[in-house]
Design an enzyme around this catalytic site. Structure first.
Site, PDB file in Angstrom:
ATOM      1  N   SER A   7       0.852  -1.190   0.000  1.00 60.09           N
ATOM      2  CA  SER A   7       0.000   0.000   0.000  1.00 60.09           C
ATOM      3  C   SER A   7       0.884   1.234   0.000  1.00 60.09           C
ATOM      4  O   SER A   7       1.694   1.419   0.919  1.00 60.09           O
ATOM      5  CB  SER A   7      -0.879   0.014   1.252  1.00 60.09           C
ATOM      6  N   HIS A  32      -1.514  -1.495  -4.012  1.00 61.22           N
ATOM      7  CA  HIS A  32      -2.768  -1.201  -3.301  1.00 61.22           C
ATOM      8  C   HIS A  32      -2.901   0.312  -3.107  1.00 61.22           C
ATOM      9  O   HIS A  32      -1.983   0.966  -2.598  1.00 61.22           O
ATOM     10  CB  HIS A  32      -2.726  -1.923  -1.952  1.00 61.22           C
ATOM     11  N   ASP A  34      -5.139   3.355  -1.445  1.00 55.81           N
ATOM     12  CA  ASP A  34      -6.136   3.664  -0.411  1.00 55.81           C
ATOM     13  C   ASP A  34      -6.756   5.024  -0.678  1.00 55.81           C
ATOM     14  O   ASP A  34      -6.107   6.057  -0.530  1.00 55.81           O
ATOM     15  CB  ASP A  34      -5.469   3.643   0.966  1.00 55.81           C
ATOM     16  N   MET A  36      -9.371   7.804   0.347  1.00 52.31           N
ATOM     17  CA  MET A  36     -10.121   8.250   1.531  1.00 52.31           C
ATOM     18  C   MET A  36     -10.669   9.653   1.300  1.00 52.31           C
ATOM     19  O   MET A  36      -9.987  10.494   0.712  1.00 52.31           O
ATOM     20  CB  MET A  36      -9.189   8.274   2.751  1.00 52.31           C
ATOM     21  N   HIS A  65      -8.831   0.532  -3.083  1.00 48.66           N
ATOM     22  CA  HIS A  65      -9.637   0.284  -1.884  1.00 48.66           C
ATOM     23  C   HIS A  65     -10.359   1.590  -1.575  1.00 48.66           C
ATOM     24  O   HIS A  65      -9.741   2.541  -1.089  1.00 48.66           O
ATOM     25  CB  HIS A  65      -8.689  -0.153  -0.748  1.00 48.66           C
ATOM     26  N   MET A  67     -12.455   3.999   0.392  1.00 52.96           N
ATOM     27  CA  MET A  67     -13.000   4.308   1.722  1.00 52.96           C
ATOM     28  C   MET A  67     -13.687   5.659   1.603  1.00 52.96           C
ATOM     29  O   MET A  67     -13.247   6.666   2.154  1.00 52.96           O
ATOM     30  CB  MET A  67     -11.860   4.339   2.758  1.00 52.96           C
ATOM     31  N   MET A 136     -10.580  -6.206   6.738  1.00 53.28           N
ATOM     32  CA  MET A 136      -9.844  -5.124   7.406  1.00 53.28           C
ATOM     33  C   MET A 136      -9.433  -5.598   8.792  1.00 53.28           C
ATOM     34  O   MET A 136     -10.278  -5.995   9.599  1.00 53.28           O
ATOM     35  CB  MET A 136     -10.701  -3.862   7.510  1.00 53.28           C
ATOM     36  N   GLY A 141      -8.538   4.021   7.640  1.00 57.33           N
ATOM     37  CA  GLY A 141      -8.291   5.462   7.781  1.00 57.33           C
ATOM     38  C   GLY A 141      -6.829   5.833   7.869  1.00 57.33           C
ATOM     39  O   GLY A 141      -6.437   6.873   7.371  1.00 57.33           O
ATOM     40  N   PHE A 142      -6.046   4.989   8.507  1.00 56.42           N
ATOM     41  CA  PHE A 142      -4.641   5.360   8.713  1.00 56.42           C
ATOM     42  C   PHE A 142      -3.738   4.139   8.613  1.00 56.42           C
ATOM     43  O   PHE A 142      -4.146   3.028   8.978  1.00 56.42           O
ATOM     44  CB  PHE A 142      -4.453   5.999  10.094  1.00 56.42           C
ATOM     45  N   GLY A 143      -2.510   4.387   8.169  1.00 52.16           N
ATOM     46  CA  GLY A 143      -1.504   3.343   8.201  1.00 52.16           C
ATOM     47  C   GLY A 143      -0.887   3.276   9.596  1.00 52.16           C
ATOM     48  O   GLY A 143      -1.127   4.141  10.441  1.00 52.16           O
ATOM     49  N   GLY A 144      -0.122   2.230   9.835  1.00 50.74           N
ATOM     50  CA  GLY A 144       0.662   2.136  11.058  1.00 50.74           C
ATOM     51  C   GLY A 144      -0.101   1.757  12.311  1.00 50.74           C
ATOM     52  O   GLY A 144       0.401   1.937  13.412  1.00 50.74           O
ATOM     53  N   ASP A 174      -5.751  -6.509   5.251  1.00 53.26           N
ATOM     54  CA  ASP A 174      -5.214  -5.149   5.198  1.00 53.26           C
ATOM     55  C   ASP A 174      -5.231  -4.519   6.593  1.00 53.26           C
ATOM     56  O   ASP A 174      -6.297  -4.367   7.202  1.00 53.26           O
ATOM     57  CB  ASP A 174      -6.107  -4.329   4.246  1.00 53.26           C
ATOM     58  N   SER A 197       3.029   0.486   6.132  1.00 54.74           N
ATOM     59  CA  SER A 197       4.132   1.031   6.929  1.00 54.74           C
ATOM     60  C   SER A 197       5.265   0.033   7.143  1.00 54.74           C
ATOM     61  O   SER A 197       6.431   0.424   7.197  1.00 54.74           O
ATOM     62  CB  SER A 197       3.603   1.519   8.287  1.00 54.74           C
TER      63      SER A 197
HETATM   64  C1  DX5 Z   1      -5.893   1.631   6.124  1.00 55.38           C
HETATM   65  C2  DX5 Z   1      -5.553   1.196   4.724  1.00 55.38           C
HETATM   66  C3  DX5 Z   1      -4.368   0.335   4.612  1.00 55.38           C
HETATM   67  C4  DX5 Z   1      -3.082   0.922   5.123  1.00 55.38           C
HETATM   68  C5  DX5 Z   1      -2.398  -0.197   5.846  1.00 55.38           C
HETATM   69  O1  DX5 Z   1      -7.126   2.252   6.099  1.00 55.38           O
HETATM   70  O2  DX5 Z   1      -6.631   0.499   4.150  1.00 55.38           O
HETATM   71  O3  DX5 Z   1      -4.205  -0.175   3.292  1.00 55.38           O
HETATM   72  O4  DX5 Z   1      -2.221   1.395   4.144  1.00 55.38           O
HETATM   73  O5  DX5 Z   1      -1.324   0.327   6.509  1.00 55.38           O
HETATM   74  P1  DX5 Z   1      -0.435  -0.550   7.472  1.00 55.38           P
HETATM   75  O6  DX5 Z   1       0.103  -1.696   6.666  1.00 55.38           O
HETATM   76  O7  DX5 Z   1       0.607   0.407   7.912  1.00 55.38           O
HETATM   77  O8  DX5 Z   1      -1.322  -1.028   8.592  1.00 55.38           O
HETATM   78 ZN    ZN Z   2      -6.319  -0.469   2.149  1.00 50.46          ZN
END
Ligand code: DX5
Ligand code: ZN
Length: 224
Positions: A7, A32, A34, A36, A65, A67, A136, A141-144, A174, A197
């Site tokens: 991603s 991938h 994302d 949003m 994806h 969102m 999910m 909403g957020f990575g990490g 994901d 991440s």
């Molecule tokens: C979160 C995204 C993910 C995100 C995952 O809403 O759908 O695709 O990039 O990030 P990591 O791998 O850091 O959890």
């Molecule tokens: Zn995603």
């Protein structure tokens, strides 16, 4: 073989071409994306304009994806931007059956997904119509964020359902995927891993990618 879908949410967008090339050379299967909108999730990323640019950076399948609210209104724009598959949230698409048909009519593969608190049984009526189901394993909403282990049951359900009904969808996971969590989702039945991440925050992108892929491959080899 388990597929890898890095991603770019955690990538350095000032060096996006270079970073996509790193994962492509390391053996990524899909990229991938994302999307949003600041409404369905409390974060805003990018839309069709940027994706049309990303389309020129790689020949790998682009895995979108969504969102976003009112996803139905934007399917055509994302398709025109050059994505190969479009995954929508059941929570944002009240007419999911028709949404899937529309994605197919645009010539794209269709995926469905759900938030952690949404029961997987909501997807049952459409499982024979999709090419991909995304579980999910964090709140979107957020990575990490940290992997939610309770989501493993959803993966097992989808894996069993697929076997029982002789279906063919990919089971994508994901959120919080790294070399420690990858084996558990693969053993539960995941066939595609998204990771943001854990790949792009690493000092060496290709090495981090390889470590996750290897841990997934070892787990796949241990499956009965
Ligand atoms: C979160 C995204 C993910 C995100 C995952 O809403 O759908 O695709 O990039 O990030 P990591 O791998 O850091 O959890
Ligand atoms: Zn995603």
């Amino acid at each position: 073989m388990v597929k890898m879908a890095p991603s770019v949410l955690s990538a350095d967008f000032s060096r996006l071409g270079e970073q996509i090339m790193s994962v492509e050379n390391a053996g990524a299967d899909w990229i991938h994306l994302d999307i949003m909108d600041g409404h369905f999730v409390p974060n805003i990323t990018f839309g069709p304009l940027i994706i049309a640019g990303i389309r020129k950076l790689t020949t790998l399948p682009l895995d979108a994806h969504l969102m976003i609210e009112n996803a139905d209104d934007y399917l055509e724009s994302f398709s025109d931007a050059g994505v190969d598959q479009i995954t929508v949230h059941v929570e944002a698409c009240p007419h999911l059956w028709a949404t899937i048909d529309k994605i197919h009519s645009l010539g794209r593969k269709a995926g469905v997904t759900l938030n952690p608190a949404t029961p997987v049984s909501l997807l049952e009526p459409v499982l024979h119509k999709v090419e991909l189901v995304l579980v999910m394993t964090v709140e979107p909403g957020f990575g990490g964020q940290q992997f939610i282990p309770e989501m493993l049951d959803k993966i097992v359900f989808l894996h069993d359902f697929k076997r029982q009904h002789a279906l063919d969808y990919e089971i994508q996971v994901d959120g919080g995927i790294n070399e420690t969590t990858a084996p558990s989702v693969v053993k539960a039945g995941a066939t595609v891993l998204v990771a943001g991440s854990s790949i792009f925050d690493a000092a060496h992108i290709a090495d981090a990618f390889q470590r996750i892929k290897n841990s997934a491959a070892v787990a796949a080899g241990q499956m009965t």
